[in-house]
Scaffold this motif. Structure first.
Motif, PDB file in Angstrom:
ATOM      1  N   TYR A 169      -1.526  -6.106   1.916  1.00 49.38           N
ATOM      2  CA  TYR A 169      -2.834  -5.755   2.288  1.00 49.38           C
ATOM      3  C   TYR A 169      -3.354  -6.933   1.359  1.00 49.38           C
ATOM      4  O   TYR A 169      -3.094  -7.783   0.863  1.00 49.38           O
ATOM      5  CB  TYR A 169      -2.478  -4.607   0.530  1.00 49.38           C
ATOM      6  N   PRO A 170      -4.824  -7.266   2.033  1.00 52.78           N
ATOM      7  CA  PRO A 170      -5.246  -6.304   2.501  1.00 52.78           C
ATOM      8  C   PRO A 170      -5.036  -6.577   3.980  1.00 52.78           C
ATOM      9  O   PRO A 170      -5.036  -7.829   4.794  1.00 52.78           O
ATOM     10  CB  PRO A 170      -7.194  -7.226   1.653  1.00 52.78           C
ATOM     11  N   THR A 210      -7.246  -7.329  11.661  1.00 61.90           N
ATOM     12  CA  THR A 210      -6.468  -8.127  10.630  1.00 61.90           C
ATOM     13  C   THR A 210      -6.883  -9.467  10.627  1.00 61.90           C
ATOM     14  O   THR A 210      -7.655  -9.771   9.307  1.00 61.90           O
ATOM     15  CB  THR A 210      -5.672  -7.207  10.384  1.00 61.90           C
ATOM     16  N   THR A 268       0.671  -1.054  -0.227  1.00 61.67           N
ATOM     17  CA  THR A 268       0.014  -0.066  -0.155  1.00 61.67           C
ATOM     18  C   THR A 268       0.668   1.086   0.022  1.00 61.67           C
ATOM     19  O   THR A 268       0.662   2.281  -0.646  1.00 61.67           O
ATOM     20  CB  THR A 268      -0.951   0.290   1.229  1.00 61.67           C
ATOM     21  N   ASP A 285     -13.297  -5.566  -1.727  1.00 59.31           N
ATOM     22  CA  ASP A 285     -12.540  -4.432  -2.494  1.00 59.31           C
ATOM     23  C   ASP A 285     -12.013  -5.833  -3.198  1.00 59.31           C
ATOM     24  O   ASP A 285     -11.730  -5.572  -4.482  1.00 59.31           O
ATOM     25  CB  ASP A 285     -11.282  -3.815  -2.170  1.00 59.31           C
ATOM     26  N   GLY A 332     -13.042  -3.986   4.969  1.00 58.64           N
ATOM     27  CA  GLY A 332     -13.361  -3.483   3.524  1.00 58.64           C
ATOM     28  C   GLY A 332     -12.088  -3.786   2.511  1.00 58.64           C
ATOM     29  O   GLY A 332     -12.736  -3.502   1.659  1.00 58.64           O
ATOM     30  N   GLN A 333     -10.891  -4.269   2.505  1.00 56.58           N
ATOM     31  CA  GLN A 333     -10.375  -4.638   2.553  1.00 56.58           C
ATOM     32  C   GLN A 333     -10.382  -5.773   1.475  1.00 56.58           C
ATOM     33  O   GLN A 333     -10.485  -5.606   0.316  1.00 56.58           O
ATOM     34  CB  GLN A 333      -8.704  -4.392   2.546  1.00 56.58           C
ATOM     35  N   THR A 358      -7.952  -4.958   6.527  1.00 57.86           N
ATOM     36  CA  THR A 358      -9.430  -4.960   6.642  1.00 57.86           C
ATOM     37  C   THR A 358     -10.484  -5.853   5.980  1.00 57.86           C
ATOM     38  O   THR A 358     -10.150  -5.999   5.253  1.00 57.86           O
ATOM     39  CB  THR A 358      -9.042  -3.542   6.924  1.00 57.86           C
ATOM     40  N   SER A 380      -8.474   6.578   1.835  1.00 58.82           N
ATOM     41  CA  SER A 380      -9.434   6.036   2.636  1.00 58.82           C
ATOM     42  C   SER A 380      -8.756   4.463   1.447  1.00 58.82           C
ATOM     43  O   SER A 380      -8.437   4.383   0.374  1.00 58.82           O
ATOM     44  CB  SER A 380     -10.400   6.370   1.765  1.00 58.82           C
ATOM     45  N   ASP A 381      -9.093   3.683   2.230  1.00 62.73           N
ATOM     46  CA  ASP A 381      -9.572   2.108   1.407  1.00 62.73           C
ATOM     47  C   ASP A 381     -10.324   2.331  -0.074  1.00 62.73           C
ATOM     48  O   ASP A 381      -9.255   1.534  -1.103  1.00 62.73           O
ATOM     49  CB  ASP A 381     -11.078   0.808   2.789  1.00 62.73           C
ATOM     50  N   GLU A 382     -11.252   2.985  -0.641  1.00 63.54           N
ATOM     51  CA  GLU A 382     -11.724   3.271  -1.405  1.00 63.54           C
ATOM     52  C   GLU A 382     -10.675   4.152  -2.535  1.00 63.54           C
ATOM     53  O   GLU A 382     -10.335   3.739  -3.971  1.00 63.54           O
ATOM     54  CB  GLU A 382     -12.453   4.668  -1.828  1.00 63.54           C
ATOM     55  N   ALA A 429      -8.139   0.986  -3.152  1.00 66.76           N
ATOM     56  CA  ALA A 429      -8.279   0.000  -3.690  1.00 66.76           C
ATOM     57  C   ALA A 429      -8.279   0.574  -5.117  1.00 66.76           C
ATOM     58  O   ALA A 429      -8.170  -0.160  -6.741  1.00 66.76           O
ATOM     59  CB  ALA A 429      -9.775  -0.049  -3.982  1.00 66.76           C
TER      60      ALA A 429
END
Ligand SMILES: [Zn+2]
Length: 219
Positions: free
Chosen positions: A97-98, A179, A43, A106, A102-103, A100, A72-74, A77
Protein backbone atom coordinates in the motif's frame (compact mmCIF):
# COMPACT_ATOMS: atom_id res chain seq x y z
CA UNK A 1 9.09 9.95 19.77
CA UNK A 2 7.28 10.15 16.47
CA UNK A 3 6.21 7.03 14.68
CA UNK A 4 8.31 6.29 11.59
CA UNK A 5 6.65 4.91 8.46
CA UNK A 6 8.52 2.67 6.04
CA UNK A 7 6.72 2.03 2.75
CA UNK A 8 7.90 -1.01 0.81
CA UNK A 9 6.94 -1.00 -2.86
CA UNK A 10 7.64 -3.19 -5.89
CA UNK A 11 5.99 -5.08 -8.71
CA UNK A 12 3.95 -8.23 -7.99
CA UNK A 13 6.44 -11.05 -7.63
CA UNK A 14 9.32 -8.65 -6.85
CA UNK A 15 9.67 -10.24 -3.42
CA UNK A 16 8.58 -7.11 -1.56
CA UNK A 17 6.55 -9.12 0.98
CA UNK A 18 9.59 -11.21 1.84
CA UNK A 19 11.71 -8.06 1.95
CA UNK A 20 9.26 -6.39 4.38
CA UNK A 21 9.39 -9.52 6.56
CA UNK A 22 13.24 -9.46 6.62
CA UNK A 23 13.15 -5.76 7.51
CA UNK A 24 10.69 -6.41 10.31
CA UNK A 25 12.83 -9.22 11.76
CA UNK A 26 16.17 -7.39 11.43
CA UNK A 27 15.32 -3.88 12.69
CA UNK A 28 14.86 -4.79 16.40
CA UNK A 29 18.37 -6.27 16.71
CA UNK A 30 20.09 -3.35 14.98
CA UNK A 31 18.23 -0.55 16.75
CA UNK A 32 17.90 -2.34 20.07
CA UNK A 33 14.12 -2.45 19.97
CA UNK A 34 11.64 -5.13 20.97
CA UNK A 35 9.61 -6.96 18.33
CA UNK A 36 6.48 -5.11 19.49
CA UNK A 37 8.06 -1.75 18.57
CA UNK A 38 7.62 -2.60 14.93
CA UNK A 39 4.54 -3.66 12.98
CA UNK A 40 3.97 -4.62 9.39
CA UNK A 41 0.65 -3.63 7.87
CA UNK A 42 -0.84 -4.76 4.57
CA UNK A 43 -4.26 -3.89 3.18
CA UNK A 44 -5.30 -7.53 3.51
CA UNK A 45 -4.30 -7.57 7.21
CA UNK A 46 -6.30 -4.41 7.91
CA UNK A 47 -9.37 -5.83 6.19
CA UNK A 48 -9.14 -9.24 7.88
CA UNK A 49 -8.63 -7.67 11.33
CA UNK A 50 -11.61 -5.36 10.97
CA UNK A 51 -13.89 -8.21 9.87
CA UNK A 52 -12.71 -10.29 12.82
CA UNK A 53 -13.39 -7.44 15.27
CA UNK A 54 -17.08 -7.67 14.33
CA UNK A 55 -17.43 -3.88 14.40
CA UNK A 56 -20.15 -2.17 12.32
CA UNK A 57 -17.51 -1.36 9.70
CA UNK A 58 -16.25 -4.94 9.86
CA UNK A 59 -19.72 -6.24 8.98
CA UNK A 60 -19.96 -3.78 6.11
CA UNK A 61 -16.58 -4.91 4.76
CA UNK A 62 -17.55 -8.56 5.12
CA UNK A 63 -20.62 -7.97 2.94
CA UNK A 64 -18.51 -6.18 0.33
CA UNK A 65 -15.88 -8.92 0.09
CA UNK A 66 -18.47 -11.71 0.13
CA UNK A 67 -20.15 -10.05 -2.84
CA UNK A 68 -16.79 -10.30 -4.58
CA UNK A 69 -16.38 -6.54 -4.71
CA UNK A 70 -13.31 -4.46 -3.89
CA UNK A 71 -13.09 -2.58 -0.62
CA UNK A 72 -13.01 1.14 -1.49
CA UNK A 73 -9.95 3.36 -1.05
CA UNK A 74 -11.98 5.41 1.41
CA UNK A 75 -12.53 2.43 3.73
CA UNK A 76 -8.90 1.31 3.49
CA UNK A 77 -7.75 4.85 4.33
CA UNK A 78 -10.03 4.89 7.39
CA UNK A 79 -8.64 1.52 8.58
CA UNK A 80 -5.06 2.67 8.11
CA UNK A 81 -5.69 5.94 9.92
CA UNK A 82 -7.14 4.06 12.87
CA UNK A 83 -4.24 1.61 12.92
CA UNK A 84 -1.62 4.38 12.94
CA UNK A 85 -3.48 6.23 15.70
CA UNK A 86 -3.90 3.28 18.09
CA UNK A 87 -1.03 0.98 17.25
CA UNK A 88 1.67 1.74 19.84
CA UNK A 89 4.62 0.56 17.70
CA UNK A 90 7.45 2.98 16.89
CA UNK A 91 7.91 1.82 13.32
CA UNK A 92 5.16 0.79 10.91
CA UNK A 93 6.03 -0.96 7.67
CA UNK A 94 3.45 -0.64 4.90
CA UNK A 95 3.55 -3.62 2.58
CA UNK A 96 1.68 -3.33 -0.72
CA UNK A 97 0.00 0.00 0.00
CA UNK A 98 -0.41 2.42 -1.75
CA UNK A 99 -1.13 0.93 -5.19
CA UNK A 100 -3.07 3.70 -6.92
CA UNK A 101 -2.71 7.48 -7.22
CA UNK A 102 -5.85 7.91 -5.12
CA UNK A 103 -4.29 5.80 -2.35
CA UNK A 104 -1.09 7.89 -2.51
CA UNK A 105 -3.12 11.06 -1.97
CA UNK A 106 -4.96 9.44 0.98
CA UNK A 107 -1.71 8.24 2.49
CA UNK A 108 0.09 11.59 2.26
CA UNK A 109 -2.82 13.15 4.11
CA UNK A 110 -2.94 10.40 6.77
CA UNK A 111 0.81 10.48 7.41
CA UNK A 112 0.98 14.26 7.82
CA UNK A 113 4.36 15.18 9.28
CA UNK A 114 5.50 11.74 10.39
CA UNK A 115 8.92 10.70 9.05
CA UNK A 116 8.55 8.49 5.97
CA UNK A 117 10.95 6.25 4.05
CA UNK A 118 10.04 4.72 0.72
CA UNK A 119 11.92 1.59 -0.34
CA UNK A 120 11.33 0.28 -3.83
CA UNK A 121 12.44 -3.23 -4.70
CA UNK A 122 13.29 -2.95 -8.35
CA UNK A 123 13.06 -6.35 -10.02
CA UNK A 124 13.24 -6.70 -13.80
CA UNK A 125 9.99 -8.19 -15.25
CA UNK A 126 11.93 -11.17 -16.71
CA UNK A 127 13.15 -12.08 -13.23
CA UNK A 128 9.66 -11.64 -11.76
CA UNK A 129 8.18 -14.00 -14.34
CA UNK A 130 10.95 -16.55 -13.86
CA UNK A 131 10.55 -16.48 -10.07
CA UNK A 132 6.77 -16.61 -10.09
CA UNK A 133 6.54 -19.36 -12.69
CA UNK A 134 8.84 -21.47 -10.55
CA UNK A 135 7.03 -20.72 -7.28
CA UNK A 136 4.82 -23.34 -5.59
CA UNK A 137 2.96 -23.40 -2.32
CA UNK A 138 2.21 -26.46 -0.19
CA UNK A 139 -1.54 -27.14 -0.21
CA UNK A 140 -1.24 -28.62 3.28
CA UNK A 141 1.08 -26.35 5.33
CA UNK A 142 1.28 -23.25 3.11
CA UNK A 143 5.09 -23.18 2.89
CA UNK A 144 6.33 -21.33 -0.20
CA UNK A 145 9.00 -23.17 -2.22
CA UNK A 146 10.08 -23.87 -5.79
CA UNK A 147 8.86 -26.30 -8.44
CA UNK A 148 12.21 -28.13 -8.16
CA UNK A 149 10.73 -30.37 -5.47
CA UNK A 150 8.31 -33.23 -6.12
CA UNK A 151 6.36 -32.50 -2.94
CA UNK A 152 6.56 -30.23 0.14
CA UNK A 153 10.02 -30.20 1.75
CA UNK A 154 8.50 -29.91 5.24
CA UNK A 155 5.40 -32.09 5.20
CA UNK A 156 5.37 -33.92 1.82
CA UNK A 157 2.07 -32.19 1.01
CA UNK A 158 1.06 -31.50 -2.57
CA UNK A 159 2.68 -28.46 -4.24
CA UNK A 160 0.33 -26.15 -6.12
CA UNK A 161 0.56 -22.83 -8.02
CA UNK A 162 -0.63 -19.90 -5.92
CA UNK A 163 -3.92 -18.42 -7.10
CA UNK A 164 -2.28 -14.99 -7.49
CA UNK A 165 0.65 -16.43 -9.41
CA UNK A 166 -1.58 -18.05 -12.02
CA UNK A 167 -2.59 -14.56 -13.18
CA UNK A 168 0.83 -12.90 -12.91
CA UNK A 169 0.78 -11.41 -16.44
CA UNK A 170 -2.49 -9.68 -15.70
CA UNK A 171 -1.21 -8.39 -12.37
CA UNK A 172 1.94 -7.02 -13.99
CA UNK A 173 -0.19 -5.23 -16.58
CA UNK A 174 -2.31 -3.61 -13.87
CA UNK A 175 0.84 -2.70 -11.96
CA UNK A 176 2.30 -0.92 -15.00
CA UNK A 177 -0.94 0.89 -15.72
CA UNK A 178 -1.96 1.95 -12.19
CA UNK A 179 0.82 1.47 -9.68
CA UNK A 180 3.83 2.77 -11.62
CA UNK A 181 2.31 6.27 -12.01
CA UNK A 182 1.16 6.13 -8.37
CA UNK A 183 4.70 5.35 -7.18
CA UNK A 184 6.00 8.28 -9.21
CA UNK A 185 3.60 10.48 -7.23
CA UNK A 186 4.78 8.90 -3.99
CA UNK A 187 8.42 9.65 -4.83
CA UNK A 188 7.51 13.24 -5.60
CA UNK A 189 5.90 13.53 -2.16
CA UNK A 190 9.01 12.25 -0.31
CA UNK A 191 11.88 13.00 -2.71
CA UNK A 192 14.69 12.85 -0.13
CA UNK A 193 13.74 9.59 1.50
CA UNK A 194 13.23 7.25 -1.44
CA UNK A 195 15.61 4.36 -1.95
CA UNK A 196 15.70 1.94 -4.83
CA UNK A 197 17.17 -1.47 -4.13
CA UNK A 198 18.16 -4.11 -6.60
CA UNK A 199 15.59 -6.94 -6.62
CA UNK A 200 18.21 -9.37 -7.91
CA UNK A 201 20.18 -8.88 -4.68
CA UNK A 202 19.61 -11.17 -1.67
CA UNK A 203 16.85 -9.51 0.46
CA UNK A 204 18.81 -9.77 3.70
CA UNK A 205 21.89 -8.08 2.12
CA UNK A 206 19.74 -5.14 0.93
CA UNK A 207 18.14 -4.89 4.37
CA UNK A 208 21.55 -4.67 6.08
CA UNK A 209 22.86 -2.09 3.57
CA UNK A 210 19.83 0.10 4.18
CA UNK A 211 19.80 -0.20 7.97
CA UNK A 212 23.52 0.47 8.27
CA UNK A 213 23.35 3.23 5.66
CA UNK A 214 20.50 5.63 4.89
CA UNK A 215 18.03 4.22 7.43
CA UNK A 216 20.52 4.36 10.32
CA UNK A 217 19.31 7.92 11.03
CA UNK A 218 15.90 6.65 12.21
CA UNK A 219 17.31 6.30 15.75
ZN1 LIG B 1 3.89 -28.68 3.53
Amino acid sequence: MDKTIIIVTGAPGSGKGYFAERLMNTIPGIFNLSQTDITSVSTGDLIRREIKSESALGHKIKNITEAGELVSDEIIAALLKENLAYNPSKITILDGYPRTSGQVRDLVQIIGNLPVYVIHRDTPPELVLKRVKNRRVCAKCGKVQTADHADCISCHGKLVVRKDDAVIEKRLELYTKETVPALELLRMAYPHRCFIINGAEEAQDSVLHLLNGPLSEIF
